[in-house]
Design an enzyme around this catalytic site. Sequence first.
Site, PDB file in Angstrom:
ATOM      1  CG  HIS A  67      -2.076  -0.954   1.064  1.00  0.00           C
ATOM      2  ND1 HIS A  67      -1.893  -2.316   1.111  1.00  0.00           N
ATOM      3  CD2 HIS A  67      -3.395  -0.747   0.817  1.00  0.00           C
ATOM      4  CE1 HIS A  67      -3.071  -2.910   0.898  1.00  0.00           C
ATOM      5  NE2 HIS A  67      -3.981  -1.976   0.725  1.00  0.00           N
ATOM      6  CB  VAL A 120      -3.290   0.164   5.537  1.00  0.00           C
ATOM      7  CG1 VAL A 120      -4.474  -0.072   4.600  1.00  0.00           C
ATOM      8  CG2 VAL A 120      -1.980  -0.041   4.772  1.00  0.00           C
ATOM      9  CB  CYS A 122     -11.163   1.942   4.615  1.00  0.00           C
ATOM     10  SG  CYS A 122     -12.357   2.027   3.281  1.00  0.00           S
TER      11      CYS A 122
HETATM   12  N1  LIG Z   1      -1.978   3.691   3.192  1.00  0.00           N
HETATM   13  C1  LIG Z   1      -3.296   3.605   2.899  1.00  0.00           C
HETATM   14  O1  LIG Z   1      -4.152   3.501   3.749  1.00  0.00           O
HETATM   15  N2  LIG Z   1      -3.606   3.669   1.593  1.00  0.00           N
HETATM   16  C2  LIG Z   1      -4.862   3.637   1.121  1.00  0.00           C
HETATM   17  N3  LIG Z   1      -6.082   3.620   1.818  1.00  0.00           N
HETATM   18  C3  LIG Z   1      -7.051   3.665   0.902  1.00  0.00           C
HETATM   19  O2  LIG Z   1      -8.256   3.677   1.153  1.00  0.00           O
HETATM   20  N4  LIG Z   1      -6.540   3.709  -0.351  1.00  0.00           N
HETATM   21  C4  LIG Z   1      -5.183   3.711  -0.254  1.00  0.00           C
HETATM   22  O3  LIG Z   1      -4.340   3.769  -1.138  1.00  0.00           O
END
Ligand SMILES: NC(=O)N[C@H]1NC(=O)NC1=O
Length: 174
Positions: A67, A120, A122
């Site tokens: 991520h 991370v 949401c």
């Molecule tokens: N680091 C992280 O939480 N990245 C994310 N969260 C999300 O909802 N989309 C992402 O890219």
Amino acid sequence: MDIAAVNLLPYEDFVNIFGNVVEKCPIIPAAVWSRRPFVSVKAFEAAINEFIDALPESGKEGILRCHPDLAGRDLKSGTLTRESQEEQAGAGMDALSSSEAARMARLNEEYKKRFGFPFVICARINDKAAILQQLSARCQNELAVERARGIEEVKKICHLRINTLLLSDGTFKL
Ligand SMILES: NC(=O)N[C@H]1NC(=O)NC1=O
């Protein structure tokens, strides 16, 4: 597209369409394709979650490491995936004041140094203030708690990405 149509997809199309429901982890839909036919979208999602849950802790950390940071280098250089770009923009990550951006960068670094994977969350169900508050609070957690928490967030992101793909006709062509 309904679940019957999903079940008919050859794996190449399946992976093309669902390859980023877990950020930069196309191996997950590629593996889960073997579980067809799915009785419902919920069952499809459950198969993804079961695959994730069956991974060793290092595998779960690997998913988190795929991520991009929130408001990080990829956002600034325009190299986010389309899904991540939309999610981060929706949460105002591309419109932080300079003091918010500095705080976010400092806390993201602190989090990564402590846990060895990125924070991370949401972004589609959190706003800028909630994200900063959670980032700061979660820096205090223990590693095992935070690993599990990050994976819960990955599953929420995945749920919303699947819904977007299956509820919006015409986003992809077969
Ligand atoms: N680091 C992280 O939480 N990245 C994310 N969260 C999300 O909802 N989309 C992402 O890219």
